[in-house]
Design a protein around this motif. Sequence first.
Motif, short mmCIF file in Angstrom:
data_model
loop_
_atom_site.label_atom_id
_atom_site.label_comp_id
_atom_site.label_asym_id
_atom_site.label_seq_id
_atom_site.Cartn_x
_atom_site.Cartn_y
_atom_site.Cartn_z
N GLU A 131 0.84 -1.21 0.00
CA GLU A 131 0.00 0.00 0.00
C GLU A 131 0.87 1.25 0.00
O GLU A 131 0.57 2.24 -0.67
CB GLU A 131 -0.90 0.15 1.21
CG GLU A 131 -1.62 -0.97 1.79
CD GLU A 131 -0.86 -1.89 2.68
OE1 GLU A 131 0.24 -2.33 2.30
OE2 GLU A 131 -1.39 -2.21 3.76
N ARG A 167 -10.45 0.59 1.61
CA ARG A 167 -10.31 2.04 1.54
C ARG A 167 -9.80 2.61 2.87
O ARG A 167 -9.03 3.58 2.91
CB ARG A 167 -11.67 2.64 1.17
CG ARG A 167 -11.68 4.15 0.94
CD ARG A 167 -10.84 4.52 -0.28
NE ARG A 167 -10.74 5.96 -0.42
CZ ARG A 167 -9.88 6.70 0.23
NH1 ARG A 167 -9.04 6.15 1.07
NH2 ARG A 167 -9.84 8.01 0.05
N TRP A 222 -5.88 2.81 3.30
CA TRP A 222 -5.03 3.59 2.39
C TRP A 222 -4.26 4.65 3.16
O TRP A 222 -4.84 5.35 4.00
CB TRP A 222 -5.87 4.32 1.36
CG TRP A 222 -6.44 3.46 0.27
CD1 TRP A 222 -6.58 2.10 0.28
CD2 TRP A 222 -7.00 3.92 -0.96
NE1 TRP A 222 -7.18 1.68 -0.88
CE2 TRP A 222 -7.45 2.77 -1.66
CE3 TRP A 222 -7.16 5.18 -1.55
CZ2 TRP A 222 -8.04 2.86 -2.91
CZ3 TRP A 222 -7.75 5.27 -2.80
CH2 TRP A 222 -8.18 4.11 -3.48
N GLU A 229 -4.55 1.33 -9.85
CA GLU A 229 -5.01 0.06 -10.43
C GLU A 229 -3.88 -0.95 -10.49
O GLU A 229 -2.77 -0.62 -10.89
CB GLU A 229 -5.50 0.29 -11.87
CG GLU A 229 -6.89 0.84 -11.96
CD GLU A 229 -7.16 1.34 -13.37
OE1 GLU A 229 -6.91 0.59 -14.33
OE2 GLU A 229 -7.61 2.50 -13.51
N THR A 230 -4.21 -2.19 -10.14
CA THR A 230 -3.23 -3.26 -10.28
C THR A 230 -2.96 -3.50 -11.77
O THR A 230 -3.90 -3.62 -12.56
CB THR A 230 -3.76 -4.54 -9.64
OG1 THR A 230 -4.04 -4.28 -8.27
CG2 THR A 230 -2.74 -5.67 -9.74
N GLN A 231 -1.66 -3.51 -12.14
CA GLN A 231 -1.33 -3.64 -13.57
C GLN A 231 -0.04 -4.42 -13.76
O GLN A 231 0.83 -4.39 -12.90
CB GLN A 231 -1.02 -2.25 -14.17
CG GLN A 231 -2.20 -1.37 -14.36
CD GLN A 231 -1.76 0.01 -14.82
OE1 GLN A 231 -0.64 0.45 -14.53
NE2 GLN A 231 -2.63 0.69 -15.53
N LYS A 257 0.84 -4.23 -7.54
CA LYS A 257 -0.46 -4.07 -6.89
C LYS A 257 -0.83 -2.61 -6.78
O LYS A 257 0.01 -1.78 -6.37
CB LYS A 257 -0.41 -4.68 -5.49
CG LYS A 257 -0.61 -6.16 -5.47
CD LYS A 257 -0.74 -6.64 -4.03
CE LYS A 257 -0.79 -8.16 -3.98
NZ LYS A 257 -0.77 -8.64 -2.60
N ALA A 272 2.34 1.71 -3.40
CA ALA A 272 1.33 2.21 -4.34
C ALA A 272 1.04 3.69 -4.09
O ALA A 272 0.86 4.47 -5.03
CB ALA A 272 0.06 1.39 -4.20
N GLU A 279 -6.32 -0.22 -5.21
CA GLU A 279 -7.65 -0.84 -5.27
C GLU A 279 -7.70 -2.20 -4.58
O GLU A 279 -8.75 -2.68 -4.21
CB GLU A 279 -8.11 -0.98 -6.72
CG GLU A 279 -7.21 -1.88 -7.54
CD GLU A 279 -7.68 -2.06 -8.99
OE1 GLU A 279 -8.64 -1.40 -9.38
OE2 GLU A 279 -7.06 -2.85 -9.71
N GLU A 280 -6.54 -2.83 -4.42
CA GLU A 280 -6.48 -4.15 -3.79
C GLU A 280 -6.76 -4.08 -2.28
O GLU A 280 -6.99 -5.09 -1.64
CB GLU A 280 -5.07 -4.75 -3.95
CG GLU A 280 -4.64 -4.92 -5.38
CD GLU A 280 -4.90 -6.35 -5.86
OE1 GLU A 280 -4.87 -7.26 -5.03
OE2 GLU A 280 -5.14 -6.49 -7.07
N PHE A 281 -6.64 -2.86 -1.72
CA PHE A 281 -6.69 -2.75 -0.26
C PHE A 281 -7.96 -2.03 0.17
O PHE A 281 -8.46 -1.16 -0.55
CB PHE A 281 -5.45 -2.00 0.25
CG PHE A 281 -4.18 -2.62 -0.25
CD1 PHE A 281 -3.65 -3.74 0.38
CD2 PHE A 281 -3.53 -2.11 -1.37
CE1 PHE A 281 -2.49 -4.32 -0.09
CE2 PHE A 281 -2.37 -2.69 -1.85
CZ PHE A 281 -1.85 -3.80 -1.20
#
Lengths: 437, 334
Positions: free
Chosen positions: A246, A306, A309, A256-258, A299, A249, A302-304
């Motif tokens: 997190e 809200r 964050w 977005e995970t990419q 990652k 990111a 969005e994986e975590f």
Amino acid sequence: MSHLLAARLQMALSLGFHIVFASIGMAMPFLMLTAYRRFLKTKNPEYRELTRTWSKGVAIFFAVGAVSGTALSFELGLLWPGFMKYAGPIVGLPFALEGAAFFLEAIAIGIFLYGWERVPPRVHWLSGLVVGLSGLASAFFVISANGWMNAPAGFDWNGGNPINVDPLKAMMNEAFLLQAVHMSVAAFQAVGFAVAGMHAWLYLKRGYSLHFKAVKIALVWGALASLIQPVIGDLSAKAVAQRQPEKFAAMEAHFETQSHAGLLIGGIPDEEKAEVRFGLHLPGLLSFLAHGDFSSVVKGLEEFPRDDWPPVLVTHLAFQLMVGFGMLLLLVGTVGVFQLWRKKTLSVGLLKTLVLCIPFGFIAMEAGWVVTEVGRQPWVIYRLLRTAEAVTPRPAVWVTLFGYGALYLFLCVVLVFVMQRQVESLHKRLAKTGGAS
Amino acid sequence: MVFSLLLFLALSLLLYALFGGADFGAGILEMWRMGKMGKQEHALVQRAMAPVWEANHIWLIVAVVIVFMAFPSVYATVCTFLFIPLMCVLLGIVARGCAFVLRYYDATAGHSKLYSGIFAVSSTFCTFFLGVLAGAMTFGRLDPLATDFEAAYLAPWLNGHCALTGVFACSLFSFLAALYLSGEAEVKALQEDFQKRAAYASIGMVLAGAAVFATQRGLIAKFIHTPLALSCFFLATLLMGQLWYAFSFLEATQSVRFWTRAAGAGVVAMVMLGWYSVVFPAALVFREGVLTYYDAAAPAPVLKALLIALVVGLLVIIPALLYLFRIFKWEVLE
């Protein structure tokens, strides 16, 4: 919220202030020792004068740093009793060792400052070395405690109660070593460039050759540190991507995970809409920096949940600031060392640039700490204890925030004033001995 | 293991009182003589303090680290419910640190009155609140369950007893400083002057000490039933008698000066030891109930790690500290 925010601001203020002294205590003794060695080798009295002047600077910053450090050791409890109750026993060990290192530093400073005529030169030089080494050791110990907050280890979390505590394992946590090295190198970078810049300014203004000698020593230390730093920074980023995705990111404002994720330069992240405005994406580079492979998956936030964050805007901007100023110093340092090597001197343009660079290393360092600390939010102990749960129940945190703010402002004024007086008296001595070049 | 850690805690507090305390005391003495202190006296205080100043104050940090690692709930409670006197101590520490730095490193100003004034006032302020804190921890007004500000954050320390422990701390530290400085002074007039001040301070100590006992119920009974405290009291009285004898009848030769300083340190050590033995094993006394150091102790592996760290740390520090004192202090005596 405002209660918590006040406590966080007060902590940020205190740490942000103290870190400046800590880094001067770490790096400055080595600059001083370099000058001292030059004196012992060349017998040029200018180096002796420079050593003495710098040692006084070290002492002044150490004295104020000792004071603000004492305040800090209480502040942890004054603001975060909930944290200290759990964490005290687990991470107390590095603090205890830090106390010992700090003590040794204080003794060595006493010997170095007042021992010029009382101890043999070799012992005297060694006492200076002890000042620097114990300053570095202090930093390592304190950062170990901070590393533990990022990578908690050495205990089992039995529903909010730590059991099976192993202080040594806690101290040797995963984040410790890289964070400590990253910070120590940053200290040399910040102090090297700040000192080089200040002496460059004095040299341009007054023309004493002593200042030029000072610029050379400080610049070389700063440039060396700037060269190493990107490597350590890259290793740190990779470790963060593994350990605290997190945070990573948020540093990159990566929502977005990419796979083939692009590295973001600049840009203003909008947390609500989960998008970035005005940024420049370098395709694939973020995947490469995070995992060493252009096609790897990074990652996104969005994986975590809200609620977990970190504040994206602050973390991202601070990260950009840190890297940006770090790179700038690398550039200036390389040009400077190149000039010294090829032409044995520095151009006026470069001296002026150095003056401009005085605050940059410290800005980068403070920004780096913002990344570490804000990027760990909302946790005080990563994924175990929320900052909001650790804050003191006592009232009037706003009052103490303003109190401390005023105090630190006062300390800054005092420091600037005292340093200015030191420079004045140095120039008086130089004028007497005819130190103009 | 708890007991050995308490010994370390007691030792670091004692050393803080003996070295740091003398420092505070020097400031308090200046306060008494606001504006009248001669150049010679200033120079003496400055010369005596400068090289060892930083080292003296780190004993406090050692004590704080022991408390927060080994007795975390004591630390958390003090920081929460006694935050006002604690903040006052911190304010004092910061202000006197600054004043000292300015006085010493403001290379062009000499001894400015302003810096000395700040130094004197903040030394007194800081010592007073250190005493208040020490008194409040075991006075028995702490109340973690209180809901209003007054009962939770003011009542525990804002009372006559704690004010008196503050006054006692001030007189104790100035007594110590006056003795040290009289030993370090080279001019006879200055020596006698500091001796006189040590005598005044000791009168203050006796009065404030008696009042501290008078204002806490049960303290005298506890004192009488603690043999160690009684012996400390007896020894301290004996040492004071010796000091009085030395000042009245003996020439101030080198060895007499050394022994008066040692006796002064002895008095302070006895006071501290007596205090520990009376309050032991209570760390904090609440309105209802007592928290002992044994209750508050962290798990055994933590205590063990801390103990090892302290021993290792001391093995490094003690020789270095002795070397520092040998260079700067002991040659005065040789």
